[in-house]
Design a protein around this motif. Structure first.
Motif, PDB file in Angstrom:
ATOM      1  N   LEU A   1       0.804  -1.268   0.112  1.00  0.00           N
ATOM      2  CA  LEU A   1       0.048   0.037  -0.034  1.00  0.00           C
ATOM      3  C   LEU A   1       0.816   1.193   0.108  1.00  0.00           C
ATOM      4  O   LEU A   1       1.970   1.298   0.622  1.00  0.00           O
TER       5      LEU A   1
ATOM      6  N   HIS B   1       0.734   5.322   0.640  1.00  0.00           N
ATOM      7  CA  HIS B   1       0.173   6.253   1.355  1.00  0.00           C
ATOM      8  C   HIS B   1       0.790   7.737   1.125  1.00  0.00           C
ATOM      9  O   HIS B   1       1.826   8.081   1.650  1.00  0.00           O
TER      10      HIS B   1
ATOM     11  N   THR C   1      -3.598   2.931  -3.276  1.00  0.00           N
ATOM     12  CA  THR C   1      -3.049   4.152  -2.830  1.00  0.00           C
ATOM     13  C   THR C   1      -4.017   5.035  -2.052  1.00  0.00           C
ATOM     14  O   THR C   1      -5.119   4.890  -2.570  1.00  0.00           O
ATOM     15  N   VAL C   2      -3.449   5.577  -0.999  1.00  0.00           N
ATOM     16  CA  VAL C   2      -4.288   6.252  -0.009  1.00  0.00           C
ATOM     17  C   VAL C   2      -3.609   7.827  -0.344  1.00  0.00           C
ATOM     18  O   VAL C   2      -2.367   7.835  -0.239  1.00  0.00           O
TER      19      VAL C   2
ATOM     20  N   GLN D   1      -3.874  11.603   0.998  1.00  0.00           N
ATOM     21  CA  GLN D   1      -4.162  12.364   2.067  1.00  0.00           C
ATOM     22  C   GLN D   1      -3.990  14.156   1.735  1.00  0.00           C
ATOM     23  O   GLN D   1      -2.734  14.321   1.902  1.00  0.00           O
TER      24      GLN D   1
ATOM     25  N   ALA E   1      -6.754   6.974  -6.664  1.00  0.00           N
ATOM     26  CA  ALA E   1      -6.576   6.781  -5.156  1.00  0.00           C
ATOM     27  C   ALA E   1      -7.779   5.819  -4.753  1.00  0.00           C
ATOM     28  O   ALA E   1      -8.967   6.016  -5.099  1.00  0.00           O
TER      29      ALA E   1
ATOM     30  N   ARG F   1      -8.529   5.248  -1.713  1.00  0.00           N
ATOM     31  CA  ARG F   1      -8.957   6.198  -0.845  1.00  0.00           C
ATOM     32  C   ARG F   1      -8.582   7.570  -0.845  1.00  0.00           C
ATOM     33  O   ARG F   1      -7.426   7.780  -0.761  1.00  0.00           O
TER      34      ARG F   1
ATOM     35  N   VAL G   1      -8.282  10.593   2.025  1.00  0.00           N
ATOM     36  CA  VAL G   1      -8.415  10.815   3.556  1.00  0.00           C
ATOM     37  C   VAL G   1      -8.550  12.249   3.877  1.00  0.00           C
ATOM     38  O   VAL G   1      -7.511  12.881   3.525  1.00  0.00           O
TER      39      VAL G   1
ATOM     40  N   VAL H   1      -6.813   5.125  10.821  1.00  0.00           N
ATOM     41  CA  VAL H   1      -6.024   4.930   9.541  1.00  0.00           C
ATOM     42  C   VAL H   1      -6.059   3.359   9.389  1.00  0.00           C
ATOM     43  O   VAL H   1      -5.939   2.920   8.301  1.00  0.00           O
TER      44      VAL H   1
ATOM     45  N   VAL I   1      -9.003   1.983   7.510  1.00  0.00           N
ATOM     46  CA  VAL I   1      -9.004   2.186   5.988  1.00  0.00           C
ATOM     47  C   VAL I   1      -7.912   1.218   5.423  1.00  0.00           C
ATOM     48  O   VAL I   1      -8.351   0.651   4.423  1.00  0.00           O
ATOM     49  N   TYR I   2      -6.825   1.143   6.120  1.00  0.00           N
ATOM     50  CA  TYR I   2      -5.587   0.460   5.437  1.00  0.00           C
ATOM     51  C   TYR I   2      -6.392  -1.065   5.346  1.00  0.00           C
ATOM     52  O   TYR I   2      -6.255  -2.161   4.176  1.00  0.00           O
TER      53      TYR I   2
ATOM     54  N   LEU J   1      -8.737  -1.705   2.541  1.00  0.00           N
ATOM     55  CA  LEU J   1      -7.881  -2.064   1.242  1.00  0.00           C
ATOM     56  C   LEU J   1      -7.042  -3.277   0.988  1.00  0.00           C
ATOM     57  O   LEU J   1      -7.030  -3.641   0.032  1.00  0.00           O
TER      58      LEU J   1
END
Length: 392
Positions: free
Chosen positions: A92, A94, A114-115, A117, A145, A147, A149, A362, A365-366, A369
């Motif tokens: 992942l 971020h 991919t997150v 933020q 993305a 997500r 965030v 967080v 969220v991970y 995914l």
């Protein structure tokens, strides 16, 4: 996130261009928590205070020289990130803030979860053609993305209203209430010459247009006239340092960048953040955690950090020096109001903005995914000994 006992530790690659200030501290917070959970953590960032702190934590650091703004260097920066991703082989990615969000999503293009933020939207920081280009990019790149965030509900709403069709998660910023806690107000050496009656107003933040220190300086004559023994300290550094020094009276103190803002909060009678825009700033949360009253401008993200009962006393319109002077002066002259605001602020941080709460969110969220499910209860307590090396 709950991991099978026999499963390999997930590999997470954080990307960030800022290596000082709030974004850097958030990256350090998350890296510390994830390392404590046994995850394999790598951070790609320019050299600086963040890289040094991360190495002390045990994180892997990959040098990523990158400028703050887009420009001719973007192609090379994106290519270098693509090589880092290929070498690290993360489960992942971020990406934090605008520049890493730009280069990182170009480098990965959704081949890995991919997150992104934003930590405040890039198109709010500029005007004219750059703002149009930034907004167009964010609309296009949202597809890359898994997500987006946001640190506040207001930030998410701003993205939606701007036409960004993201897959959203809202995770409010948090601070460590064990590190940022009430304590004896000891004046730092820079202030030891002030008399015992001096009342101290402190503004902590990057010296830049976003943080609005120029508005505070425009309000200062009114504050000093109403409270003659008031003194102002601007804590931090940034591109507007020279301009702000030219605007400030001789009595205003400038600290430059500091390794630890907590002593400055504790020394303050009132902490002010007169921002023009925010995601969620850490400075008011840290100040409230230290038991200090705050005055903020009523912009998206800032109003969400205040307990609603404090808004009439502690929230003022942005870019309004008269209103800012009125709120700061009223707090300086009313010890009972300051004490009440301090109690309510600390309680609000404990209930809504504890960094452990942020880290668990967080992790959830991970987990979604990476297929492990949002088992946030398994996330570890965040230790507290690392912030000194991250500059405010």
């Amino acid at each position: 996130m709950h991991l099978p006992a026999t499963g390999p530790a997930p590999r997470v690659l954080h990307l960030t261009q800022p290596v000082e200030g709030g974004v850097a501290r958030i990256v350090a917070d998350l890296a510390r928590a994830q390392l404590a959970a046994g995850w394999d953590i790598t951070v790609a960032c320019p050299d600086g205070p963040l890289a040094a702190a991360l190495r002390l934590l045990g994180a892997k650091v990959r040098p990523w020289p990158a400028t703050r703004s887009p420009g001719p260097s973007l192609a090379g920066e994106t290519w270098r990130l693509a090589r880092i991703v290929e070498d690290v082989r993360p489960d992942l990615v971020h990406a934090h803030s605008a520049k890493a969000g730009l280069a990182g999503r170009l480098a990965v293009r959704a081949r890995i979860p991919t997150v992104f933020q934003p930590h405040a939207w890039s198109f709010e920081a500029v005007g004219g053609v750059p703002a149009v280009l930034a907004l167009g990019w964010e609309r296009w790149a949202a597809r890359w993305a898994a997500r987006v965030v946001c640190v506040s509900e207001a930030e998410r709403r701003r993205g939606v209203s701007a036409g960004i069709r993201g897959r959203w998660a809202v995770v409010p910023n948090g601070v460590d209430p064990d590190r940022f806690r009430p304590g004896r107000a000891v004046r730092p050496p820079l202030l030891t010459d002030l008399g015992p009656r001096a009342r101290l107003v402190v503004c902590v933040g990057r010296l830049c247009r976003q943080k609005g220190q120029d508005v505070l300086l425009a309000a200062w004559d009114r504050i000093a006239e109403r409270v003659p023994d008031a003194r102002l300290v601007l804590v931090g550094d940034g591109p507007d340092r020279t301009r702000l020094r030219a605007l400030a009276p001789a009595s205003v103190r400038f600290t430059g960048a500091v390794a630890d803002a907590a002593p400055w909060y504790r020394a303050a009678d009132v902490v002010v953040l007169p921002s023009r825009w925010e995601g969620i700033a850490l400075a008011p949360l840290e100040a409230m955690a230290c038991g200090r009253p705050v005055v903020l401008t009523d912009v998206d993200g800032a109003r969400e950090v205040l307990p609603p009962a404090l808004a009439p006393h502690c929230l003022v319109p942005p870019t309004d020096p008269a209103a800012l002077a009125g709120a700061v002066g009223a707090l300086l002259l009313d010890p009972a109001l300051r004490a009440s605001a301090a109690r309510q602020g600390r309680a609000h941080v404990l209930s809504a903005h504890d960094i452990r709460r942020t880290a668990r969110a967080v992790a959830a969220v991970y987990g979604e995914l990476l297929g492990g499910g949002p088992d946030a209860a398994a996330w570890p307590v965040v230790p507290t000994e690392y912030r000194e090396s991250i500059q405010s």
